[in-house]
Design a protein around this motif. Structure first.
Motif, PDB file in Angstrom:
ATOM      1  N   PRO A  42     -21.611  56.860  11.507  1.00  0.00           N
ATOM      2  CA  PRO A  42     -22.937  56.611  12.073  1.00  0.00           C
ATOM      3  C   PRO A  42     -23.109  55.125  12.398  1.00  0.00           C
ATOM      4  O   PRO A  42     -22.506  54.271  11.755  1.00  0.00           O
ATOM      5  CB  PRO A  42     -23.911  57.030  10.966  1.00  0.00           C
ATOM      6  CG  PRO A  42     -23.097  57.591   9.867  1.00  0.00           C
ATOM      7  CD  PRO A  42     -21.659  57.344  10.142  1.00  0.00           C
ATOM      8  N   GLU A  43     -23.946  54.821  13.395  1.00  0.00           N
ATOM      9  CA  GLU A  43     -24.172  53.421  13.775  1.00  0.00           C
ATOM     10  C   GLU A  43     -24.930  52.662  12.698  1.00  0.00           C
ATOM     11  O   GLU A  43     -24.721  51.471  12.503  1.00  0.00           O
ATOM     12  CB  GLU A  43     -24.944  53.341  15.088  1.00  0.00           C
ATOM     13  CG  GLU A  43     -24.125  53.749  16.295  1.00  0.00           C
ATOM     14  CD  GLU A  43     -24.896  53.588  17.586  1.00  0.00           C
ATOM     15  OE1 GLU A  43     -25.890  52.810  17.618  1.00  0.00           O
ATOM     16  OE2 GLU A  43     -24.515  54.234  18.565  1.00  0.00           O
ATOM     17  N   SER A  44     -25.827  53.377  11.988  1.00  0.00           N
ATOM     18  CA  SER A  44     -26.653  52.695  10.993  1.00  0.00           C
ATOM     19  C   SER A  44     -27.005  53.644   9.854  1.00  0.00           C
ATOM     20  O   SER A  44     -26.876  54.862   9.979  1.00  0.00           O
ATOM     21  CB  SER A  44     -27.931  52.156  11.628  1.00  0.00           C
ATOM     22  OG  SER A  44     -28.701  53.222  12.145  1.00  0.00           O
ATOM     23  N   ALA A  45     -27.464  53.041   8.746  1.00  0.00           N
ATOM     24  CA  ALA A  45     -27.895  53.802   7.572  1.00  0.00           C
ATOM     25  C   ALA A  45     -28.923  52.972   6.822  1.00  0.00           C
ATOM     26  O   ALA A  45     -28.967  51.745   6.946  1.00  0.00           O
ATOM     27  CB  ALA A  45     -26.713  54.121   6.668  1.00  0.00           C
ATOM     28  N   GLU A  50     -27.131  58.384   1.438  1.00  0.00           N
ATOM     29  CA  GLU A  50     -25.739  58.830   1.432  1.00  0.00           C
ATOM     30  C   GLU A  50     -25.352  59.256   2.846  1.00  0.00           C
ATOM     31  O   GLU A  50     -26.037  60.072   3.460  1.00  0.00           O
ATOM     32  CB  GLU A  50     -25.541  59.987   0.454  1.00  0.00           C
ATOM     33  CG  GLU A  50     -24.079  60.347   0.272  1.00  0.00           C
ATOM     34  CD  GLU A  50     -23.850  61.287  -0.882  1.00  0.00           C
ATOM     35  OE1 GLU A  50     -23.596  60.809  -1.989  1.00  0.00           O
ATOM     36  OE2 GLU A  50     -23.939  62.508  -0.651  1.00  0.00           O
ATOM     37  N   VAL A  51     -24.289  58.661   3.358  1.00  0.00           N
ATOM     38  CA  VAL A  51     -23.813  58.984   4.695  1.00  0.00           C
ATOM     39  C   VAL A  51     -22.400  59.540   4.610  1.00  0.00           C
ATOM     40  O   VAL A  51     -21.673  59.289   3.651  1.00  0.00           O
ATOM     41  CB  VAL A  51     -23.845  57.748   5.632  1.00  0.00           C
ATOM     42  CG1 VAL A  51     -25.262  57.329   5.929  1.00  0.00           C
ATOM     43  CG2 VAL A  51     -23.056  56.603   5.055  1.00  0.00           C
ATOM     44  N   THR A  97     -13.300  64.020   5.107  1.00  0.00           N
ATOM     45  CA  THR A  97     -14.573  63.319   4.953  1.00  0.00           C
ATOM     46  C   THR A  97     -14.695  62.611   3.616  1.00  0.00           C
ATOM     47  O   THR A  97     -14.021  62.964   2.643  1.00  0.00           O
ATOM     48  CB  THR A  97     -15.775  64.280   5.078  1.00  0.00           C
ATOM     49  OG1 THR A  97     -15.690  65.257   4.045  1.00  0.00           O
ATOM     50  CG2 THR A  97     -15.803  64.972   6.417  1.00  0.00           C
ATOM     51  N   VAL A  98     -15.599  61.610   3.609  1.00  0.00           N
ATOM     52  CA  VAL A  98     -16.038  60.956   2.385  1.00  0.00           C
ATOM     53  C   VAL A  98     -17.549  60.756   2.494  1.00  0.00           C
ATOM     54  O   VAL A  98     -18.109  60.762   3.590  1.00  0.00           O
ATOM     55  CB  VAL A  98     -15.359  59.590   2.130  1.00  0.00           C
ATOM     56  CG1 VAL A  98     -13.870  59.746   1.953  1.00  0.00           C
ATOM     57  CG2 VAL A  98     -15.680  58.592   3.204  1.00  0.00           C
ATOM     58  N   THR A 126     -17.679  50.137  12.668  1.00  0.00           N
ATOM     59  CA  THR A 126     -18.642  49.453  11.810  1.00  0.00           C
ATOM     60  C   THR A 126     -19.922  50.267  11.682  1.00  0.00           C
ATOM     61  O   THR A 126     -20.230  51.112  12.525  1.00  0.00           O
ATOM     62  CB  THR A 126     -18.999  48.057  12.356  1.00  0.00           C
ATOM     63  OG1 THR A 126     -19.558  48.195  13.663  1.00  0.00           O
ATOM     64  CG2 THR A 126     -17.784  47.153  12.394  1.00  0.00           C
ATOM     65  N   ILE A 127     -20.658  49.988  10.604  1.00  0.00           N
ATOM     66  CA  ILE A 127     -21.961  50.593  10.355  1.00  0.00           C
ATOM     67  C   ILE A 127     -22.895  49.482   9.870  1.00  0.00           C
ATOM     68  O   ILE A 127     -22.500  48.636   9.063  1.00  0.00           O
ATOM     69  CB  ILE A 127     -21.876  51.748   9.325  1.00  0.00           C
ATOM     70  CG1 ILE A 127     -23.256  52.385   9.114  1.00  0.00           C
ATOM     71  CG2 ILE A 127     -21.254  51.306   8.026  1.00  0.00           C
ATOM     72  CD1 ILE A 127     -23.221  53.670   8.267  1.00  0.00           C
ATOM     73  N   THR A 128     -24.133  49.487  10.385  1.00  0.00           N
ATOM     74  CA  THR A 128     -25.145  48.523   9.974  1.00  0.00           C
ATOM     75  C   THR A 128     -26.036  49.191   8.934  1.00  0.00           C
ATOM     76  O   THR A 128     -26.580  50.269   9.189  1.00  0.00           O
ATOM     77  CB  THR A 128     -25.987  48.072  11.179  1.00  0.00           C
ATOM     78  OG1 THR A 128     -25.103  47.516  12.151  1.00  0.00           O
ATOM     79  CG2 THR A 128     -27.021  47.043  10.777  1.00  0.00           C
ATOM     80  N   VAL A 129     -26.164  48.563   7.776  1.00  0.00           N
ATOM     81  CA  VAL A 129     -26.928  49.140   6.673  1.00  0.00           C
ATOM     82  C   VAL A 129     -28.194  48.316   6.438  1.00  0.00           C
ATOM     83  O   VAL A 129     -28.132  47.088   6.324  1.00  0.00           O
ATOM     84  CB  VAL A 129     -26.085  49.201   5.384  1.00  0.00           C
ATOM     85  CG1 VAL A 129     -26.909  49.729   4.218  1.00  0.00           C
ATOM     86  CG2 VAL A 129     -24.854  50.069   5.607  1.00  0.00           C
TER      87      VAL A 129
END
Length: 145
Positions: A42-45, A50-51, A97-98, A126-129
């Motif tokens: 996902p792009e963001s979380a 939990e993603v 998956t994780v 990358t993912i932005t949190v």
């Protein structure tokens, strides 16, 4: 003269049969089909959310469900030395998956390490949190003081 023509014809047939035993290795070599891994991040979380990260492993058109190893490596910013490795679980159809929840704002790198059928591939995203942009601005402001 007839004997000579018949002899020449027989020699031609024998030579043609010996020239190719059905094993034309120059033209029939199999080109190895590489293992391809497609990473879904996902792009963001949000913090604490939990993603799921998924990598789909294929060899040609065939899903790879027998990978030797699928591990996700996750680190914040440029600090790869502090990375976390999580072993993936096979979901079938070539999908591994994780699950991960993040405790700090930031931009994280997610890289899957896939070893399957004597081949290795390592796609990365990358993912932005959380409020990573706010955290980056705060850090930059602290650096300028």
């Amino acid at each position: 003269m007839k004997k000579w023509i018949v002899s020449l014809g027989l020699i031609s047939i024998v030579l043609a049969g010996c020239g190719n035993n059905g094993d034309d290795s120059n033209n029939n070599e199999e080109v190895p089909v590489f293992v391809e891994a497609s990473l879904d991040v996902p792009e963001s979380a949000e913090l604490g959310e939990e993603v799921s990260f998924t990598v789909t492993v294929m060899q040609g058109t065939e899903p790879v469900d027998d990978a030797d190893e699928v591990v996700f490596e996750i680190w914040q910013g440029e600090d790869r030395e502090q990375s976390e490795e999580i072993e993936a679980v096979s979901e079938g159809d070539g999908k591994y998956t994780v699950q991960k929840a993040f405790a700090e704002d930031g931009v994280y790198s997610v890289q899957s390490h896939v070893t399957a059928r004597d081949l290795h591939t390592m796609p990365k995203k990358t993912i932005t949190v959380g409020n990573a942009a706010d955290a980056d601005q705060t850090e930059q402001g602290e650096d300028n003081s």
